[in-house]
Design an enzyme around this catalytic site. Sequence first.
Site, PDB file in Angstrom:
ATOM      1  N   HIS A 367       9.613  11.415  -3.574  1.00 54.38           N
ATOM      2  CA  HIS A 367      10.211  10.268  -2.874  1.00 54.38           C
ATOM      3  C   HIS A 367      11.402   9.733  -3.660  1.00 54.38           C
ATOM      4  O   HIS A 367      11.700  10.190  -4.766  1.00 54.38           O
ATOM      5  CB  HIS A 367       9.178   9.170  -2.609  1.00 54.38           C
ATOM      6  CG  HIS A 367       8.533   8.585  -3.847  1.00 54.38           C
ATOM      7  ND1 HIS A 367       9.225   7.866  -4.800  1.00 54.38           N
ATOM      8  CD2 HIS A 367       7.243   8.603  -4.269  1.00 54.38           C
ATOM      9  CE1 HIS A 367       8.406   7.458  -5.738  1.00 54.38           C
ATOM     10  NE2 HIS A 367       7.193   7.901  -5.447  1.00 54.38           N
ATOM     11  N   CYS A 391       3.803  10.467  -8.875  1.00 53.69           N
ATOM     12  CA  CYS A 391       4.703  11.061  -7.878  1.00 53.69           C
ATOM     13  C   CYS A 391       5.976  11.581  -8.542  1.00 53.69           C
ATOM     14  O   CYS A 391       6.213  11.342  -9.734  1.00 53.69           O
ATOM     15  CB  CYS A 391       5.069  10.032  -6.817  1.00 53.69           C
ATOM     16  SG  CYS A 391       3.693   9.588  -5.721  1.00 53.69           S
TER      17      CYS A 391
END
Length: 415
Positions: A367, A391
């Site tokens: 992301h 992430c």
Amino acid sequence: MYSDKSKNRNRLSIFKLLSLFTFIILMGFTANIYLNSRYRLLTTSFYNKFNNYEFSDAKSTLDNKILTIKRNKLNNDLTYYFTDIVNKICISLSNNTITSNDAIDILNEIKDYNLLNSSLDKLISAIDENNNITSNNEIEEIDDLSIKTNDNSSLNYNEDNYLNLGISAFNSKDYENAIKYFNLVSKDSLNDYKIAQDYITDYEENYKEYLLESIDELVANKYYTKAINILSNYNSKLLTNDEITEIENKINSIKLFREEYSGEDSEYTSNAILQEITPSNINGLSIASKTSYLVYLNLAKQTTYVYEGSNNNWNLVKEFICSTGLEGKETPKGIFSVTDRGEWFYAEEFQQGAKYWVQFMGDYLFHSLPFDETQSTILDYTLGTPSSHGCIRLNVEDAKWFYDNIDNDTKIIIN
């Protein structure tokens, strides 16, 4: 003219060195494939012979130079194998489906390999002692692994023996069998029982971590099916819904590892995905993706590489500087596939969100850099060094490209 000849000789020398280097690498891969193949054949032969009580032949199978080269792996594999056999012997004794003499014979054979600790000696001694007591007496009852005779003598296998076997299995990361042993420790042995219960409590309180840890070594040694079986039999009562999702995603990841390993040129591919992938070697690794893209994340370089093409015909098209998980919140290593995507999410827990997320395992995503709740202010511009909760962070523009182009089922390799 002299200068030109010198340059030509230098070029020729460099070419010879490169050719020699390439030859050495290819010979190394070929030798590794051969060694792994022979190792599997020899160990499978050993297991078959030992299971058929052909103990002498089984031991002679291990007298091979190839197994000497892989001694550490062999010791680990035999430890797993023998621990499982000891557990089955104890269960068979409790069910009265094996005689004490046969049990002692097998345990003494295992003892000769010097892989299990002194608890094995105690178990053999306990069984032998009970065998002498009951040699002239008929066994009347077996209850909770306590063999009772008609003269009220008894042998409790579930005292010091089971505690030590449990601790041995626990230290070997064989948590499933360890808990079985701990649950067999008698309440009559107060101190041993308390120690066993402490182990069980610790295991249940940290169940997910122990469950994942127990399969790490199996995966490292390519025992994918056994790892999948252990994970698939998880205790849902000891896991939250999020943890169950994580376990299910881990199972899928290992299945992909197994798919790579069992496919064409499996030995080569399996070894290749554990090394650094570069534009110069990727087309010799037999790595396929279900889409026209392949993503490789190099954790050491904090860089994400995007390749376009097909198996052994990949071309590097994008190279993104990124940021992965901090210590204790590391980005998982392995082979994954893209499963979902979205334009925005916000995590109340961390008081930040991100744009253009692409999911590859559970809550793990590619992301953008983190934004505040208004989606207008970037909260952390760090890239090139670990800084996330697990992430993979990308520049906003890079995350948008990734979101737009990397379809579901695209293979992701992280190491």
